[in-house]
Design a protein around this motif. Structure first.
Motif, PDB file in Angstrom:
ATOM      1  N   LYS A 263       7.865  -5.616  -2.896  1.00  0.00           N
ATOM      2  CA  LYS A 263       7.770  -6.012  -4.300  1.00  0.00           C
ATOM      3  C   LYS A 263       6.969  -5.007  -5.104  1.00  0.00           C
ATOM      4  O   LYS A 263       6.722  -5.202  -6.265  1.00  0.00           O
ATOM      5  CB  LYS A 263       7.062  -7.361  -4.389  1.00  0.00           C
ATOM      6  N   GLN A 264       6.492  -3.986  -4.458  1.00  0.00           N
ATOM      7  CA  GLN A 264       5.585  -3.080  -5.148  1.00  0.00           C
ATOM      8  C   GLN A 264       6.262  -1.766  -5.522  1.00  0.00           C
ATOM      9  O   GLN A 264       7.276  -1.396  -4.955  1.00  0.00           O
ATOM     10  CB  GLN A 264       4.373  -2.767  -4.262  1.00  0.00           C
ATOM     11  N   THR A 265       5.683  -1.081  -6.484  1.00  0.00           N
ATOM     12  CA  THR A 265       6.114   0.255  -6.839  1.00  0.00           C
ATOM     13  C   THR A 265       4.895   1.135  -6.696  1.00  0.00           C
ATOM     14  O   THR A 265       3.962   1.027  -7.480  1.00  0.00           O
ATOM     15  CB  THR A 265       6.577   0.318  -8.303  1.00  0.00           C
ATOM     16  N   ARG A 266       4.847   1.947  -5.681  1.00  0.00           N
ATOM     17  CA  ARG A 266       3.630   2.708  -5.447  1.00  0.00           C
ATOM     18  C   ARG A 266       3.726   4.112  -6.035  1.00  0.00           C
ATOM     19  O   ARG A 266       4.427   4.958  -5.485  1.00  0.00           O
ATOM     20  CB  ARG A 266       3.330   2.771  -3.957  1.00  0.00           C
ATOM     21  N   LEU A 267       3.072   4.308  -7.160  1.00  0.00           N
ATOM     22  CA  LEU A 267       3.001   5.655  -7.750  1.00  0.00           C
ATOM     23  C   LEU A 267       1.600   6.203  -7.574  1.00  0.00           C
ATOM     24  O   LEU A 267       1.384   7.244  -6.982  1.00  0.00           O
ATOM     25  CB  LEU A 267       3.308   5.595  -9.249  1.00  0.00           C
ATOM     26  N   VAL A 268       0.645   5.432  -8.099  1.00  0.00           N
ATOM     27  CA  VAL A 268      -0.743   5.858  -7.991  1.00  0.00           C
ATOM     28  C   VAL A 268      -1.176   5.840  -6.523  1.00  0.00           C
ATOM     29  O   VAL A 268      -1.900   6.711  -6.067  1.00  0.00           O
ATOM     30  CB  VAL A 268      -1.624   4.924  -8.843  1.00  0.00           C
ATOM     31  N   LEU A 269      -0.680   4.861  -5.788  1.00  0.00           N
ATOM     32  CA  LEU A 269      -1.069   4.724  -4.384  1.00  0.00           C
ATOM     33  C   LEU A 269      -0.072   5.401  -3.451  1.00  0.00           C
ATOM     34  O   LEU A 269      -0.030   5.093  -2.274  1.00  0.00           O
ATOM     35  CB  LEU A 269      -1.188   3.245  -4.011  1.00  0.00           C
TER      36      LEU A 269
ATOM     37  N   GLY B 244      -5.253  -8.333  -0.972  1.00  0.00           N
ATOM     38  CA  GLY B 244      -5.046  -6.901  -0.810  1.00  0.00           C
ATOM     39  C   GLY B 244      -4.988  -6.128  -2.107  1.00  0.00           C
ATOM     40  O   GLY B 244      -5.153  -6.672  -3.195  1.00  0.00           O
ATOM     41  N   VAL B 245      -4.773  -4.826  -1.952  1.00  0.00           N
ATOM     42  CA  VAL B 245      -4.640  -3.931  -3.090  1.00  0.00           C
ATOM     43  C   VAL B 245      -3.161  -3.667  -3.287  1.00  0.00           C
ATOM     44  O   VAL B 245      -2.474  -3.263  -2.355  1.00  0.00           O
ATOM     45  CB  VAL B 245      -5.365  -2.605  -2.827  1.00  0.00           C
ATOM     46  N   ILE B 246      -2.656  -3.905  -4.481  1.00  0.00           N
ATOM     47  CA  ILE B 246      -1.225  -3.797  -4.710  1.00  0.00           C
ATOM     48  C   ILE B 246      -0.957  -2.978  -5.962  1.00  0.00           C
ATOM     49  O   ILE B 246      -1.844  -2.789  -6.788  1.00  0.00           O
ATOM     50  CB  ILE B 246      -0.590  -5.195  -4.897  1.00  0.00           C
ATOM     51  N   GLU B 247       0.252  -2.503  -6.088  1.00  0.00           N
ATOM     52  CA  GLU B 247       0.621  -1.768  -7.299  1.00  0.00           C
ATOM     53  C   GLU B 247       1.996  -2.240  -7.754  1.00  0.00           C
ATOM     54  O   GLU B 247       2.958  -2.197  -6.987  1.00  0.00           O
ATOM     55  CB  GLU B 247       0.648  -0.266  -7.021  1.00  0.00           C
TER      56      GLU B 247
END
Lengths: 542, 160
Positions: free
Chosen positions: A114-120, A364-367
């Motif tokens: 469900k996430q879009t990881r750009l920064v992470l 948790g940590v999510i983006e």
């Protein structure tokens, strides 16, 4: 160069180390050696996946994530998976939540689905202590592009076009900030990375600094080139030992590779960065207080205007950007404003890194891109509230953030929608409270925190918060008249209207929002002594 | 004693020398001087020395030092126990942990044990909220602390 059959990535951020990552790593190495696999299996250190459980060990190819809690499981894992190639089901990452119709797949996609990881994008994948791994993931490409093929004005324009807004909480347009500094005739100019992440419940910047420190250094250098600054400071909280260590290592490596220092990449542009430690003060996250602190003084906020963009550190033009804001710059420079604007919604472009915790099944940590609703965050990514309880409220944006009661849960997270319900997104902390939590007790703790952290410069904040805390204390003891809640509200309005900086205003907001959404709970505390958490004093007297 | 004091002053002067050229960064200098002292604090003698060397009034230094929670003007114990008291940790029972700590160490917040081994302090958010409640001893962070776990945690810091 050696070619390995398997790559094993171990999460070694500070939270994983707490859960025994270093012991697990040592045991894995020992076991791999014992079974004669040291030439086939490579062990690498990375940041975490944002899963708040055990030590995460990711095995490529396949991207299987194991959660290791017990060293005794390691010999079996090494024999079964590393030697015989059979994944060990019982150790695989699984989400402990009520079963659903479709069983969740137990691979890395489950976390990232469900996430879009750009920064992470690199966090959890690369070794933060090795610049080569960062470069292999297109690291320092944006810097090379900026220095060799763009003019400073073009960089500022692309950041403006991308509509990147500051991620520290206030949401000021980043490109505009840069432009003000670039246009100022005063020199020298400074870039400050605000890594004084003190907002209770926020640890996103820590994850970025511990998992991908080079991205901050690269972005600061680009910002320096765009605005004409020659020196950058990263102001990190004194308590964040690991972040300080990894940033310093990254800076050293960047200097060694000629990516920082004199004449970067032969372009003639020189820029250097220093890490500075804070010494324990919440208000120093406010940009002018941070600047005072960098100058070695008490961290008291300055009067604004003038803003730091023109009169900042040592009175010189200074750009102050949050860690997460800076991490966004790289992709904007590399892929352009149009690409970036595809993410998120109108008036809120890009993604937001958030920390999900409190009464949720999966912390948790999510983006996620802007526009995601809080309900989806809590129920899809967080897998709901434990114990089948219902959700009472969400505190969005840390202690100085906003109360979002259950009926507003469908509000999308973007500046405009949140403003419509009178909230702000703040730092991105998402604290979930279930029905058994007491708002009065929660507010009391919030005010205690603000009372302690108030710097004392302005009267409304210094005296007002203490007074408000006293009133809330009396509510919790049931020793107050219902009419006095009116006075509490007026007091909060005065504090909000007259405080010098965001700290006093934020404290007052907590009172106003608690009263706006949960006034009946205050009244029932006073009238019947009933407290849903059975924490407040009045309950005992009943 | 006298000899120890001169030695201490010498070390401080060495540190100041490092920063004298630029006159900054003061906070880093204060951190280093504080770490130097066996009692984990900034004594008046140190402040006077800094004041003289950096040509800065003692009152200015005092105002800076007293502002930040990581600096102390009072002698502290060898180990500093910091209990996170920010709202998210409070939800998960910081108060119970703090109470148990006070009972076990026999001191309140801001106090030092008579054997000078522990100082108890409250601390704002440590950024490990998914493991609340959190206690930090010196540079080690402990998550999901319960009163039952405290003896084991404290043991390794206790003097024989």
């Amino acid at each position: 160069m050696k070619i390995y059959r398997l790559h094993v990535l171990i999460s070694t951020d500070s939270r994983s180390i707490l859960r025994g990552a270093l012991e697990i790593e040592a045991k894995l190495k020992e076991e791999i050696k014992k079974q004669g696999l040291e030439n086939e299996v490579q062990i690498l250190r990375t940041g975490g996946w944002g899963v708040e459980e055990g030590v995460q060990v990711t095995v490529y190819p396949g991207g299987l994530i194991y959660i290791l809690k017990d060293e005794d499981d390691i010999p079996f894992l090494v024999t079964e998976h590393f030697l015989k190639g059979r994944p060990v089901k019982k150790l695989l990452f699984e989400i402990e939540a009520p079963p659903r119709v479709e069983a969740p797949p137990t691979v890395e996609e489950e976390i990232l689905r469900k996430q879009t990881r750009l920064v992470l994008r690199n966090v959890g994948l690369i070794n933060p202590d090795d610049i080569k791994e960062y470069i292999a993931q297109d690291g320092y490409q944006a810097l090379a592009k900026a220095l060799t093929s763009m003019k400073p004005g073009e960089i500022i324009q692309v950041v403006k076009d991308a509509e990147l807004w500051g991620r520290g909480g206030a949401g000021f347009p980043t490109g505009f900030k840069w432009e003000l500094t670039a246009k100022s005739p005063n020199t020298p100019k400074y870039i400050i990375c605000n890594a004084d992440e003190g907002e209770p419940g926020t640890f996103k910047d820590r994850v970025i600094m511990e998992g991908d420190p080079h991205s901050i250094i690269e972005a600061m250098t680009i910002s320096g080139f765009a605005t004409g600054a020659t020196k950058g400071y990263i102001y990190v909280r004194g308590e964040y030992d690991l972040s300080i260590l990894r940033l310093n290592r990254a800076i050293e490596q960047a200097r060694e590779y000629g990516l920082l220092g004199e004449n970067i990449l032969g372009s003639g542009f020189s820029f250097d960065i220093e890490v500075r430690n804070g010494a324990g003060s919440y208000v120093c996250g406010e940009e002018t207080a941070l600047i005072e602190s960098l100058e070695g003084k008490r961290g008291e906020p300055r009067f604004k205007p003038p803003y730091p963009s023109t009169v900042g550190l040592w009175g010189k033009p200074t750009v102050v950007n949050n860690v997460e804001t800076l991490a966004n710059i790289l992709l904007i420079v590399l892929k352009g404003a149009d690409w970036y604007k595809n993410l998120g919604v109108e008036d809120s472009r890009g993604t937001k890194v958030a920390t999900l915790f409190g009464d949720v099944n999966v912390k948790g940590v999510i983006e996620v891109p802007f526009g995601y609703s809080l309900r989806d965050l809590v129920y899809e990514i967080g897998h709901g509230v434990p114990g089948g309880k219902s959700l009472k409220m969400v505190q969005l944006g840390g202690s100085s953030g906003s109360f979002i009661p259950a009926d507003h849960l469908d509000t999308p997270i973007d500046w405009k929608s949140l403003r419509q319900i009178g909230a702000g997104q703040g730092s991105g902390a998402i604290l979930v409270l279930d029905e058994t939590r007491c708002v009065v007790d929660f507010l009391k703790n919030l005010l205690k925190f603000f009372n302690h952290e108030s710097c004392g410069k302005c009267v409304p904040c210094r005296v007002g918060i203490a007074k408000a805390l006293d009133l809330v204390d009396r509510v919790s003891e049931g020793n107050i008249a219902v009419e006095e809640l009116e006075f509490m509200q007026n007091l909060a309005q005065v504090i909000r209207g007259t405080s010098l900086c965001g700290l006093g205003q934020a404290a007052a907001n907590q009172i106003l929002e608690a009263l706006k959404y949960f006034k009946p709970e205050f009244i029932s505390h006073i009238e019947t002594g009933y407290c849903p958490a059975q924490k407040c004093g009045g309950f005992k007297h009943v | 004693m006298k000899c120890e004091e001169t030695l201490y002053s010498k070390e401080i002067l060495g540190l100041i020398e490092k920063y004298k050229a630029t006159g900054e960064p003061l906070l880093t200098l204060l951190h280093e001087i504080q770490d130097l002292h066996p009692d984990n604090h900034l004594p008046a003698t140190a402040l006077k020395l800094i004041s003289k060397e950096l040509k800065m009034p003692v009152s200015t230094l005092y105002s800076t030092v007293s502002f930040y929670s990581m600096f102390s003007l009072k002698p502290r114990g060898r180990h500093i126990v910091r209990v996170c008291s920010s709202p998210p940790c409070k939800l998960d029972g910081t108060d119970v942990v703090l109470e148990a700590l006070e009972k076990r160490l026999g001191i309140g917040v801001g106090e030092t044990t008579p054997d000078r081994n522990f100082t108890l302090e409250e601390q704002s958010c440590l950024g490990v909220c998914s493991l609340s409640p959190v206690v930090m001893i010196d540079e080690d962070v402990f998550g999901n602390v319960t009163p039952q776990r405290l003896p084991v945690i404290l043991e390794s810091y206790e003097e024989d």
